[in-house]
Scaffold this motif. Structure first.
Motif, short mmCIF file in Angstrom:
data_model
loop_
_atom_site.label_atom_id
_atom_site.label_comp_id
_atom_site.label_asym_id
_atom_site.label_seq_id
_atom_site.Cartn_x
_atom_site.Cartn_y
_atom_site.Cartn_z
N HIS A 118 12.53 -7.94 -2.36
CA HIS A 118 13.37 -8.78 -1.50
C HIS A 118 12.58 -10.00 -1.02
CE1 HIS A 118 16.71 -9.74 1.08
NE2 HIS A 118 16.03 -9.56 2.19
N ALA A 119 11.26 -9.86 -0.90
CA ALA A 119 10.36 -10.99 -0.60
C ALA A 119 10.67 -11.68 0.72
CB ALA A 119 10.36 -11.99 -1.75
N ASP A 120 11.05 -10.90 1.72
CA ASP A 120 11.27 -11.48 3.04
C ASP A 120 9.94 -11.55 3.77
OD1 ASP A 120 12.01 -12.12 5.67
OD2 ASP A 120 13.91 -11.03 5.50
N GLY A 123 9.37 -9.11 6.50
CA GLY A 123 9.22 -7.69 6.18
C GLY A 123 7.79 -7.23 6.38
N ASP A 124 7.61 -5.95 6.64
CA ASP A 124 6.28 -5.43 6.94
C ASP A 124 5.41 -5.26 5.71
OD1 ASP A 124 6.71 -4.84 9.88
OD2 ASP A 124 8.33 -3.68 9.00
N LEU A 125 6.00 -4.91 4.58
CA LEU A 125 5.21 -4.51 3.42
C LEU A 125 4.61 -5.66 2.61
CD1 LEU A 125 7.35 -1.49 2.20
CD2 LEU A 125 5.35 -1.50 3.70
N PRO A 126 5.24 -6.84 2.51
CA PRO A 126 4.61 -7.92 1.75
C PRO A 126 3.22 -8.30 2.25
CG PRO A 126 6.93 -8.40 2.02
CD PRO A 126 6.64 -7.17 2.85
N ASP A 151 0.39 -13.76 -6.46
CA ASP A 151 1.31 -14.59 -7.27
C ASP A 151 2.76 -14.13 -7.18
OD1 ASP A 151 -0.89 -16.04 -8.25
OD2 ASP A 151 -1.18 -14.64 -9.92
N PHE A 152 2.99 -12.99 -6.54
CA PHE A 152 4.32 -12.39 -6.57
C PHE A 152 5.29 -13.07 -5.60
CE2 PHE A 152 7.49 -9.15 -5.42
CZ PHE A 152 7.94 -8.78 -6.67
N PHE A 153 4.81 -13.44 -4.42
CA PHE A 153 5.70 -14.01 -3.40
C PHE A 153 5.68 -15.54 -3.54
CE2 PHE A 153 3.93 -10.02 -1.77
CZ PHE A 153 5.11 -9.29 -1.65
N VAL A 154 6.82 -16.08 -3.95
CA VAL A 154 6.89 -17.50 -4.31
C VAL A 154 7.40 -18.36 -3.17
CG1 VAL A 154 7.96 -19.15 -5.90
CG2 VAL A 154 7.22 -16.91 -6.73
N ASP A 155 8.44 -17.92 -2.48
CA ASP A 155 9.04 -18.67 -1.39
C ASP A 155 9.90 -17.70 -0.59
OD1 ASP A 155 9.75 -20.74 0.28
OD2 ASP A 155 10.40 -22.08 -1.33
N THR A 222 6.29 -17.27 3.00
CA THR A 222 5.79 -16.10 2.27
C THR A 222 4.79 -15.38 3.17
OG1 THR A 222 3.90 -17.27 1.30
CG2 THR A 222 5.99 -17.34 0.07
N PRO A 223 4.42 -14.15 2.85
CA PRO A 223 3.32 -13.53 3.60
C PRO A 223 2.06 -14.36 3.43
CG PRO A 223 3.80 -12.29 1.60
CD PRO A 223 4.90 -13.28 1.77
N VAL A 224 1.19 -14.33 4.45
CA VAL A 224 0.02 -15.20 4.48
C VAL A 224 -1.25 -14.38 4.53
CG1 VAL A 224 -1.16 -17.02 5.79
CG2 VAL A 224 1.34 -17.01 5.65
N ARG A 225 -2.22 -14.74 3.74
CA ARG A 225 -3.56 -14.16 3.82
C ARG A 225 -4.39 -15.00 4.79
NH1 ARG A 225 -6.48 -11.05 -0.25
NH2 ARG A 225 -8.39 -10.33 0.79
N ALA A 226 -4.89 -14.40 5.85
CA ALA A 226 -5.65 -15.12 6.88
C ALA A 226 -7.10 -15.28 6.42
CB ALA A 226 -5.56 -14.39 8.21
N SER A 227 -7.31 -16.16 5.45
CA SER A 227 -8.63 -16.30 4.84
C SER A 227 -9.68 -16.84 5.81
CB SER A 227 -8.54 -17.20 3.61
OG SER A 227 -7.95 -18.45 3.94
#
Length: 295
Positions: A118-120, A123-126, A151-155, A222-227
């Motif tokens: 669903h790529a929301d 959502g908690d899981l992405p 690469d999975f979550f595009v927008d 998209t989900p964000v990686r806090a690099s």
């Protein structure tokens, strides 16, 4: 409200499902648990001409220990995920985050793969998949492929899945000894989406943080990686259990590092929170999640 009219197909095999999707293209929608899709249909925010129900495909169910990773079938329900001994032992962050999804009714019907596909970004899981470096395994007519979470979550509500492609399951890497995990979430009610959530995996060694992985929920399209936080945490003293920071005169390098949680993010503004408030929550919740994961 009543959904727009659509045809309904319930394939008896994965191959049949791929064939139907390949021939109907972007006009089709895949139905897994339905907890995300059905509300969109009722509100007519989605109006497919064909609904492809994957409910009769047992090969998409279950949890498997595959040595260096845990494989979670796409149709495995949230309840099955959070109760799985394999997941609790080897990838506990997945169980922790899944236990916060909506409410028991939704967790018994909603599926692990459906939620991710669903790529929301709310959502908690992405965010968990991104932080852990999960790999998405898909099938299409004539082959399959593996897509890294990065690469999975595009927008917003858009994934890298092609129209004729089915998500089969997710590979979750085992991070091994020395890692701690926590999922911190701020939301109004149990059923509501997270205003902000933080998935943290922290490895400590010799009284210091040697590596950290942090994923943010609802801080962008998209989900964000806090690099920036991950880099700043490297080498920081492990937080003291009493909450007063490391034993260095009261200064807390972990808190300083988590202050960078909102860097390079574009949080939405809506009825529930402004963008600035979400940035504030990201800093606070990241600190809580990192502390809990490393103490």
């Amino acid at each position: 409200m009543i959904p727009a009219a659509f045809d309904y197909v319930r394939p008896a095999s994965l191959e049949e499902a791929c064939h139907v999707l390949a021939t109907t293209g972007e006009e089709a929608k895949v139905l897994a648990g339905g907890q995300s899709l059905l509300p969109l249909l009722r509100l007519r925010l989605a109006y497919p001409s064909v609904l492809v129900d994957l409910g009769r495909l047992p090969e998409l169910h279950g949890v498997q220990d595959r040595g260096d990773h845990v494989f979670i079938g796409a149709l495995t329900t949230h309840d099955e995920v959070m109760r799985s001994p394999v997941i609790r032992e080897h990838v506990p962050l997945v169980a922790l985050a899944t236990a916060t999804v909506a409410d028991p009714a939704v967790r018994h019907r909603g599926t692990f793969g459906g939620s991710l596909a669903h790529a929301d970004p709310a959502g908690d899981l992405p965010a968990v998949a991104l932080a852990l470096g999960c790999v998405f395994v898909t099938r299409m007519t004539g082959g399959q492929r593996e897509i890294p979470a990065s690469d999975f979550f595009v927008d917003y509500l858009e994934s890298a899945l092609d129209p004729g492609e089915v998500l089969v399951g997710v590979q979750v890497p085992k991070l091994g000894a020395g890692w701690g995990f926590h999922y911190e979430k701020f939301h109004r009610t149990a059923q509501a989406w997270a205003i902000v959530g933080v998935a943290a995996a922290v490895r400590t060694e010799g009284g210091a943080i040697s590596e950290a992985r942090v994923g943010l929920t609802n801080m962008g399209s998209t989900p964000v990686r806090a690099s920036a936080v991950e880099a700043a945490l490297r080498g920081a003293p492990s937080p003291a259990p009493d909450g007063n920071g490391a034993s260095n005169g009261g200064h807390d390098p972990v808190r300083d590092a988590c202050g960078e949680a909102a860097d390079d993010t574009s949080p939405p503004a809506d009825l529930h929170a402004t963008s600035d408030y979400r940035r504030h929550l990201a800093r606070v919740l990241t600190y809580r999640a990192v502390r809990a994961a490393s103490t």
